[in-house]
Enzyme design. Sequence first.
Site, mmCIF file in Angstrom:
data_model
loop_
_atom_site.group_PDB
_atom_site.id
_atom_site.type_symbol
_atom_site.label_atom_id
_atom_site.label_comp_id
_atom_site.label_asym_id
_atom_site.label_seq_id
_atom_site.Cartn_x
_atom_site.Cartn_y
_atom_site.Cartn_z
ATOM 1 N N ARG A 1 6.900 5.555 6.058
ATOM 2 C CA ARG A 1 6.164 6.775 6.371
ATOM 3 C C ARG A 1 7.135 7.944 6.239
ATOM 4 O O ARG A 1 8.342 7.792 6.478
ATOM 5 C CB ARG A 1 5.592 6.726 7.790
ATOM 6 C CG ARG A 1 4.654 5.547 8.055
ATOM 7 C CD ARG A 1 4.242 5.519 9.520
ATOM 8 N NE ARG A 1 3.311 4.432 9.819
ATOM 9 C CZ ARG A 1 3.665 3.224 10.218
ATOM 10 N NH1 ARG A 1 4.955 2.936 10.384
ATOM 11 N NH2 ARG A 1 2.762 2.291 10.459
ATOM 12 N N LYS B 1 6.186 3.811 13.870
ATOM 13 C CA LYS B 1 4.991 4.254 14.578
ATOM 14 C C LYS B 1 4.736 3.341 15.776
ATOM 15 O O LYS B 1 4.803 2.115 15.673
ATOM 16 C CB LYS B 1 3.787 4.227 13.629
ATOM 17 C CG LYS B 1 2.535 4.877 14.202
ATOM 18 C CD LYS B 1 1.459 4.975 13.147
ATOM 19 C CE LYS B 1 0.227 5.692 13.687
ATOM 20 N NZ LYS B 1 -0.839 5.810 12.651
ATOM 21 N N HIS C 1 2.470 9.995 1.573
ATOM 22 C CA HIS C 1 1.754 8.764 1.902
ATOM 23 C C HIS C 1 1.179 8.101 0.656
ATOM 24 O O HIS C 1 0.887 6.899 0.669
ATOM 25 C CB HIS C 1 0.640 9.072 2.912
ATOM 26 C CG HIS C 1 0.698 8.204 4.131
ATOM 27 N ND1 HIS C 1 1.790 8.172 4.979
ATOM 28 C CD2 HIS C 1 -0.190 7.316 4.640
ATOM 29 C CE1 HIS C 1 1.554 7.309 5.963
ATOM 30 N NE2 HIS C 1 0.378 6.778 5.781
ATOM 31 N N ARG D 1 3.531 5.528 -0.266
ATOM 32 C CA ARG D 1 3.417 4.376 0.646
ATOM 33 C C ARG D 1 2.202 3.533 0.256
ATOM 34 O O ARG D 1 2.282 2.303 0.208
ATOM 35 C CB ARG D 1 3.284 4.880 2.084
ATOM 36 C CG ARG D 1 3.046 3.786 3.135
ATOM 37 C CD ARG D 1 3.126 4.410 4.527
ATOM 38 N NE ARG D 1 2.544 3.590 5.572
ATOM 39 C CZ ARG D 1 3.195 2.637 6.236
ATOM 40 N NH1 ARG D 1 4.453 2.358 5.920
ATOM 41 N NH2 ARG D 1 2.613 1.961 7.206
ATOM 42 N N HIS E 1 2.606 -2.266 10.468
ATOM 43 C CA HIS E 1 1.286 -2.146 11.084
ATOM 44 C C HIS E 1 1.195 -3.026 12.321
ATOM 45 O O HIS E 1 1.636 -4.184 12.310
ATOM 46 C CB HIS E 1 0.189 -2.570 10.098
ATOM 47 C CG HIS E 1 -0.059 -1.568 9.013
ATOM 48 N ND1 HIS E 1 -0.672 -1.892 7.818
ATOM 49 C CD2 HIS E 1 0.222 -0.243 8.941
ATOM 50 C CE1 HIS E 1 -0.752 -0.808 7.062
ATOM 51 N NE2 HIS E 1 -0.219 0.197 7.721
ATOM 52 N N TYR F 1 -5.944 -2.291 2.053
ATOM 53 C CA TYR F 1 -5.371 -2.356 0.708
ATOM 54 C C TYR F 1 -6.055 -3.413 -0.156
ATOM 55 O O TYR F 1 -5.979 -3.344 -1.383
ATOM 56 C CB TYR F 1 -3.865 -2.602 0.789
ATOM 57 C CG TYR F 1 -3.162 -1.432 1.411
ATOM 58 C CD1 TYR F 1 -2.990 -0.240 0.705
ATOM 59 C CD2 TYR F 1 -2.709 -1.473 2.728
ATOM 60 C CE1 TYR F 1 -2.379 0.852 1.288
ATOM 61 C CE2 TYR F 1 -2.089 -0.384 3.310
ATOM 62 C CZ TYR F 1 -1.938 0.772 2.582
ATOM 63 O OH TYR F 1 -1.345 1.861 3.166
#
Length: 288
Positions: free
Chosen positions: A149, A174, A233, A236, A259, A268
């Site tokens: 990120r 994150k 992004h 990414r 994640h 995805y």
Amino acid sequence: MGVGNARCWRLEEYRASLSYLSPATQHRYLTGLDWMIRASAELGILDPADLNVRLVRRVISKRQASGVARSTLRTDLAAFSSYLRFRDDLDLAPLRLALVKPGTSTQRKLPRTLDATSVRATLDGLRSHPDANLLHYAVLETLYDTGLRVGELVQLDLGDVDFAGCRISVRNGKGGRPRVVPVAQCCLDAMQRYLGTRSDRSTALFLGPRGSRLGVRSVQRIVDHYFPGAHPHSLRHSYATHLLENGADLRSLQELLGHARLSTTEIYTHVSHERLARVYRELHPRGK
């Protein structure tokens, strides 16, 4: 947050309760809650104890009708839901039911991906160009080769890069989740070429033109310069999609992307399926 009664809302305590989140996520949650406080104040509600399902749904409908992006609305509602969990001193649990509007689609917008050939051509061009901006080249290589990120990239320090082990340690992921990401040798070479141009003592991996840590806005400008209309992004998303299309499994991809839930990574698969459908439509004799 100057609207409403700060003591009633217990804002300082709520802010402290978010310390496990990254600074960017904390800011976004506080911004989302600020929106709810202001909207409630406009309706005469200055104390969260006076909130009710009908009022909250009215506020959400007004927010939705303003044309705000779905992603922004989702984050605002996540912030308010977090606040409701925090306020265990009030009977606010029923209000969480108001955060899901009947008939509202939960389908997520497919992320934009860049063509793999185009990305490789751009990076190869920067690598071989004698006058290429080495900071730009290193930043783009890192974004695409690691899937970081943008907030994670700008927080990298020199000590986070293991040049011998070909990996990067992401300390401020994150949700406060650290992870280790493998990195290609070409990316490490790009970093070393860039670092060879520096004579400072900064611990930051990437520096802006004024000698301070490179900022998110600067990275956005770099990406847009080489991939017009794209966002950091996008690289990414491209990283994830290209890995998946070349045989990566979802569990591994989940770890690489950092994640918390596999369901987040599964978006995805929809990108990949859409590309397969496009290839079929364009190439199969009966697909048109």
